[in-house]
Design a protein around this motif. Structure first.
Motif, PDB file in Angstrom:
ATOM      1  N   ILE A 235       0.850  -1.196   0.000  1.00 19.80           N
ATOM      2  CA  ILE A 235       0.000   0.000   0.000  1.00 19.80           C
ATOM      3  C   ILE A 235       0.886   1.246   0.000  1.00 19.80           C
ATOM      4  N   TYR A 236       1.925   1.232   0.812  1.00 16.53           N
ATOM      5  CA  TYR A 236       2.877   2.354   0.881  1.00 16.53           C
ATOM      6  C   TYR A 236       3.530   2.583  -0.482  1.00 16.53           C
ATOM      7  N   ARG A 237       3.962   1.478  -1.123  1.00 17.62           N
ATOM      8  CA  ARG A 237       4.609   1.586  -2.440  1.00 17.62           C
ATOM      9  C   ARG A 237       3.678   2.208  -3.481  1.00 17.62           C
ATOM     10  N   ARG A 238       2.381   2.013  -3.307  1.00 20.89           N
ATOM     11  CA  ARG A 238       1.413   2.575  -4.246  1.00 20.89           C
ATOM     12  C   ARG A 238       1.091   4.041  -3.950  1.00 20.89           C
ATOM     13  N   GLY A 239       1.711   4.590  -2.910  1.00 27.10           N
ATOM     14  CA  GLY A 239       1.578   6.014  -2.625  1.00 27.10           C
ATOM     15  C   GLY A 239       0.383   6.410  -1.792  1.00 27.10           C
ATOM     16  N   VAL A 240      -0.226   5.446  -1.112  1.00 28.80           N
ATOM     17  CA  VAL A 240      -1.366   5.754  -0.247  1.00 28.80           C
ATOM     18  C   VAL A 240      -1.078   5.245   1.166  1.00 28.80           C
ATOM     19  N   GLY A 241      -2.051   5.394   2.059  1.00 30.91           N
ATOM     20  CA  GLY A 241      -1.840   4.948   3.434  1.00 30.91           C
ATOM     21  C   GLY A 241      -0.761   5.780   4.114  1.00 30.91           C
ATOM     22  N   LYS A 242       0.169   5.120   4.745  1.00 30.15           N
ATOM     23  CA  LYS A 242       1.244   5.792   5.482  1.00 30.15           C
ATOM     24  C   LYS A 242       2.029   6.742   4.583  1.00 30.15           C
ATOM     25  N   ARG A 243       2.159   6.396   3.304  1.00 31.70           N
ATOM     26  CA  ARG A 243       2.962   7.231   2.391  1.00 31.70           C
ATOM     27  C   ARG A 243       2.401   8.648   2.315  1.00 31.70           C
ATOM     28  N   ILE A 244       1.093   8.798   2.318  1.00 26.61           N
ATOM     29  CA  ILE A 244       0.507  10.136   2.280  1.00 26.61           C
ATOM     30  C   ILE A 244       0.890  10.900   3.542  1.00 26.61           C
ATOM     31  N   ALA A 245       0.847  10.240   4.696  1.00 25.24           N
ATOM     32  CA  ALA A 245       1.224  10.884   5.953  1.00 25.24           C
ATOM     33  C   ALA A 245       2.704  11.278   5.945  1.00 25.24           C
ATOM     34  N   VAL A 246       3.539  10.409   5.432  1.00 23.43           N
ATOM     35  CA  VAL A 246       4.971  10.717   5.338  1.00 23.43           C
ATOM     36  C   VAL A 246       5.184  11.937   4.446  1.00 23.43           C
ATOM     37  N   ASP A 247       4.519  11.954   3.294  1.00 20.44           N
ATOM     38  CA  ASP A 247       4.679  13.080   2.369  1.00 20.44           C
ATOM     39  C   ASP A 247       4.253  14.395   3.007  1.00 20.44           C
ATOM     40  N   VAL A 248       3.132  14.386   3.724  1.00 22.71           N
ATOM     41  CA  VAL A 248       2.656  15.603   4.399  1.00 22.71           C
ATOM     42  C   VAL A 248       3.670  16.039   5.455  1.00 22.71           C
ATOM     43  N   ALA A 249       4.125  15.102   6.279  1.00 22.63           N
ATOM     44  CA  ALA A 249       5.073  15.429   7.349  1.00 22.63           C
ATOM     45  C   ALA A 249       6.365  16.007   6.789  1.00 22.63           C
ATOM     46  N   LEU A 250       6.906  15.369   5.754  1.00 19.41           N
ATOM     47  CA  LEU A 250       8.182  15.831   5.202  1.00 19.41           C
ATOM     48  C   LEU A 250       8.042  17.191   4.528  1.00 19.41           C
ATOM     49  N   LYS A 251       6.917  17.417   3.894  1.00 17.19           N
ATOM     50  CA  LYS A 251       6.687  18.718   3.255  1.00 17.19           C
ATOM     51  C   LYS A 251       6.644  19.832   4.304  1.00 17.19           C
ATOM     52  N   LEU A 252       6.045  19.539   5.448  1.00 18.80           N
ATOM     53  CA  LEU A 252       5.931  20.546   6.503  1.00 18.80           C
ATOM     54  C   LEU A 252       7.291  20.946   7.092  1.00 18.80           C
ATOM     55  N   ILE A 253       8.277  20.057   6.999  1.00 20.62           N
ATOM     56  CA  ILE A 253       9.616  20.399   7.505  1.00 20.62           C
ATOM     57  C   ILE A 253      10.626  20.531   6.361  1.00 20.62           C
ATOM     58  N   ASP A 254      10.108  20.544   5.127  1.00 19.10           N
ATOM     59  CA  ASP A 254      10.951  20.706   3.938  1.00 19.10           C
ATOM     60  C   ASP A 254      12.115  19.701   3.951  1.00 19.10           C
ATOM     61  N   PHE A 255      11.756  18.435   4.085  1.00 23.98           N
ATOM     62  CA  PHE A 255      12.766  17.380   4.156  1.00 23.98           C
ATOM     63  C   PHE A 255      12.657  16.489   2.920  1.00 23.98           C
ATOM     64  N   ASN A 256      13.776  16.064   2.387  1.00 22.62           N
ATOM     65  CA  ASN A 256      13.860  15.283   1.161  1.00 22.62           C
ATOM     66  C   ASN A 256      13.440  13.832   1.376  1.00 22.62           C
ATOM     67  N   TYR A 257      12.524  13.336   0.526  1.00 19.82           N
ATOM     68  CA  TYR A 257      12.024  11.969   0.666  1.00 19.82           C
ATOM     69  C   TYR A 257      13.126  10.926   0.461  1.00 19.82           C
ATOM     70  N   GLU A 258      13.991  11.127  -0.504  1.00 19.20           N
ATOM     71  CA  GLU A 258      15.063  10.149  -0.763  1.00 19.20           C
ATOM     72  C   GLU A 258      15.969  10.007   0.454  1.00 19.20           C
ATOM     73  N   GLU A 259      16.261  11.115   1.108  1.00 18.77           N
ATOM     74  CA  GLU A 259      17.065  11.062   2.331  1.00 18.77           C
ATOM     75  C   GLU A 259      16.291  10.343   3.442  1.00 18.77           C
ATOM     76  N   PHE A 260      15.013  10.607   3.521  1.00 16.42           N
ATOM     77  CA  PHE A 260      14.146   9.944   4.498  1.00 16.42           C
ATOM     78  C   PHE A 260      14.213   8.428   4.325  1.00 16.42           C
ATOM     79  N   GLU A 261      14.156   7.951   3.095  1.00 12.21           N
ATOM     80  CA  GLU A 261      14.175   6.507   2.815  1.00 12.21           C
ATOM     81  C   GLU A 261      15.480   5.847   3.242  1.00 12.21           C
ATOM     82  N   ARG A 262      16.554   6.601   3.313  1.00  7.82           N
ATOM     83  CA  ARG A 262      17.851   6.038   3.724  1.00  7.82           C
ATOM     84  C   ARG A 262      18.020   5.999   5.245  1.00  7.82           C
TER      85      ARG A 262
END
Length: 150
Positions: free
Chosen positions: A32-59
């Motif tokens: 579900i996460y890989r398809r960009g829904v569920g937790k992924r939406i929450a992660v995207d919102v959180a990272l956008k609010l702190i201007d943090f890079n998703y690729e760095e987050f994944e590492r």
């Protein structure tokens, strides 16, 4: 069926079976996460609010990721941002519910929510079709249950 005797519920018989249930739910959560829904939406919102890079987050390690998600949610200062966080967390919860149903071998997922207000959602028609085709999850409405349970 108020006593529950007529509707058998899945109960793991031992620890190995319980681990299997959790693994099934976890595996679906990851898809579900890989398809960009569920937790992924929450992660995207959180990272956008702190201007943090998703690729760095994944590492990052999982504890570091949780810290970033929490920092992102805490950064929501405006009413608009708090609404975005609330919607994202609701989507994450919907995805966890679907995954838990699947993990516990529950054949039906009953919901009147089609993710229309969310835009992209684990409960939208596209993802319902995918979950039904690939995982055998049958989505039903409350009005469907009496016929199913009789």
């Amino acid at each position: 069926h108020s006593d529950g005797d007529d509707v058998p519920l899945y109960e793991p018989e031992n620890e190995i079976e319980l681990i299997m249930v959790h693994q099934r739910a976890l595996n679906l959560s990851k898809e579900i996460y890989r398809r960009g829904v569920g937790k992924r939406i929450a992660v995207d919102v959180a990272l956008k609010l702190i201007d943090f890079n998703y690729e760095e987050f994944e590492r990052m390690t999982e504890p570091e990721q949780w810290e970033k998600i929490n920092r992102g949610f805490e950064a929501a200062q405006t009413k608009t941002d708090r609404k975005k966080v609330a919607k994202a967390v609701a989507e994450w919860a919907d995805a966890n519910c679907v995954a838990a149903h699947y993990g516990h071998f529950i054949d039906y997922f009953c919901s009147e929510d089609f993710g229309l207000k969310a835009g992209k959602s684990v409960l939208d028609n596209e993802h319902r079709e995918w979950l039904n085709n690939d995982y055998g999850i049958n989505f039903v409405k409350l009005a469907d249950l009496p016929a199913i349970l009789s």
